[in-house]
Motif scaffolding. Structure first.
Motif, PDB file in Angstrom:
ATOM      1  N   LEU A 152       0.823  -1.208   0.000  1.00 32.84           N
ATOM      2  CA  LEU A 152       0.000   0.000   0.000  1.00 32.84           C
ATOM      3  C   LEU A 152       0.861   1.263   0.000  1.00 32.84           C
ATOM      4  CD1 LEU A 152      -2.825  -1.010   2.477  1.00 32.84           C
ATOM      5  CD2 LEU A 152      -3.065  -0.574   0.037  1.00 32.84           C
ATOM      6  N   TYR A 153       1.947   1.236   0.765  1.00 37.85           N
ATOM      7  CA  TYR A 153       2.854   2.377   0.819  1.00 37.85           C
ATOM      8  C   TYR A 153       3.465   2.635  -0.559  1.00 37.85           C
ATOM      9  CZ  TYR A 153       6.865   5.178   2.272  1.00 37.85           C
ATOM     10  OH  TYR A 153       7.794   6.174   2.409  1.00 37.85           O
ATOM     11  N   ALA A 154       3.919   1.563  -1.214  1.00 36.89           N
ATOM     12  CA  ALA A 154       4.514   1.705  -2.549  1.00 36.89           C
ATOM     13  C   ALA A 154       3.465   2.189  -3.551  1.00 36.89           C
ATOM     14  CB  ALA A 154       5.107   0.374  -3.009  1.00 36.89           C
ATOM     15  N   HIS A 155       2.248   1.684  -3.433  1.00 37.25           N
ATOM     16  CA  HIS A 155       1.179   2.099  -4.345  1.00 37.25           C
ATOM     17  C   HIS A 155       0.841   3.579  -4.138  1.00 37.25           C
ATOM     18  CE1 HIS A 155      -2.287   1.701  -6.942  1.00 37.25           C
ATOM     19  NE2 HIS A 155      -3.061   2.197  -6.003  1.00 37.25           N
ATOM     20  N   ASP A 156       0.805   3.997  -2.883  1.00 44.11           N
ATOM     21  CA  ASP A 156       0.524   5.402  -2.584  1.00 44.11           C
ATOM     22  C   ASP A 156       1.604   6.304  -3.188  1.00 44.11           C
ATOM     23  OD1 ASP A 156      -0.995   7.495  -1.288  1.00 44.11           O
ATOM     24  OD2 ASP A 156       0.633   7.621   0.181  1.00 44.11           O
ATOM     25  N   LEU A 157       2.863   5.869  -3.093  1.00 45.72           N
ATOM     26  CA  LEU A 157       3.947   6.658  -3.685  1.00 45.72           C
ATOM     27  C   LEU A 157       3.802   6.731  -5.205  1.00 45.72           C
ATOM     28  CD1 LEU A 157       7.096   5.614  -1.659  1.00 45.72           C
ATOM     29  CD2 LEU A 157       5.779   7.723  -1.491  1.00 45.72           C
ATOM     30  N   GLN A 158       3.374   5.630  -5.823  1.00 46.28           N
ATOM     31  CA  GLN A 158       3.173   5.632  -7.273  1.00 46.28           C
ATOM     32  C   GLN A 158       2.054   6.590  -7.658  1.00 46.28           C
ATOM     33  OE1 GLN A 158       2.476   1.563  -8.291  1.00 46.28           O
ATOM     34  NE2 GLN A 158       4.648   1.088  -8.524  1.00 46.28           N
ATOM     35  N   LEU A 159       0.986   6.630  -6.864  1.00 48.03           N
ATOM     36  CA  LEU A 159      -0.126   7.536  -7.158  1.00 48.03           C
ATOM     37  C   LEU A 159       0.307   8.991  -7.048  1.00 48.03           C
ATOM     38  CD1 LEU A 159      -3.113   5.802  -5.331  1.00 48.03           C
ATOM     39  CD2 LEU A 159      -2.694   5.912  -7.786  1.00 48.03           C
ATOM     40  N   ARG A 160       1.235   9.248  -6.132  1.00 43.92           N
ATOM     41  CA  ARG A 160       1.674  10.628  -5.917  1.00 43.92           C
ATOM     42  C   ARG A 160       2.827  11.032  -6.842  1.00 43.92           C
ATOM     43  NH1 ARG A 160       0.608  12.452  -0.172  1.00 43.92           N
ATOM     44  NH2 ARG A 160      -0.949  11.008   0.563  1.00 43.92           N
ATOM     45  N   ARG A 161       3.293  10.094  -7.643  1.00 46.25           N
ATOM     46  CA  ARG A 161       4.429  10.380  -8.519  1.00 46.25           C
ATOM     47  C   ARG A 161       4.094  11.576  -9.410  1.00 46.25           C
ATOM     48  NH1 ARG A 161       6.967   5.321 -11.035  1.00 46.25           N
ATOM     49  NH2 ARG A 161       7.511   5.096  -8.864  1.00 46.25           N
TER      50      ARG A 161
END
Length: 105
Positions: free
Chosen positions: A53-62
């Motif tokens: 989830l943390y990695a996915h959140d970072l991808q969304l905020r890229r």
């Protein structure tokens, strides 16, 4: 029927009870180990999902200006909005400059 037991009868009775207790204790210990193993697996799965989830959140905020910083111990960012809550005498919400021991107010 006699209400008295001789020594041999008592030995067999107590020996049988001890064996039963040991078998039940071994079963309990085995089940406890199984539960601990299941708990460890669940913790690993939970941690893995958290990292995903943390990695996915970072991808969304890229593409946005985002910095990831650790939270300070005991809490994170302020949750109250400015101006919310009760107001004290003077009407201001800022506490800067107060509580310095200066009694000139």
């Amino acid at each position: 029927m006699s209400s008295f037991y001789d020594a041999e009868d008592l030995w067999y009775l107590t020996h049988g009870m001890r064996r039963l207790v040991l078998v039940e204790s071994a079963r309990d210990a085995q089940r406890l180990q199984e539960v601990e193993d299941e708990l460890a697996i669940t913790h690993r799965q939970f941690d893995s999902k958290g990292h995903q989830l943390y990695a996915h959140d970072l991808q969304l905020r890229r593409g946005h200006d985002v910095r990831v910083v650790p939270l300070p111990p005991g809490g994170g960012a302020r949750t109250r909005q400015r101006g919310s809550g009760l107001r004290t005498r003077g009407g201001g919400t800022s506490r800067r400059g107060r509580g310095t021991g200066d009694d000139s107010e």
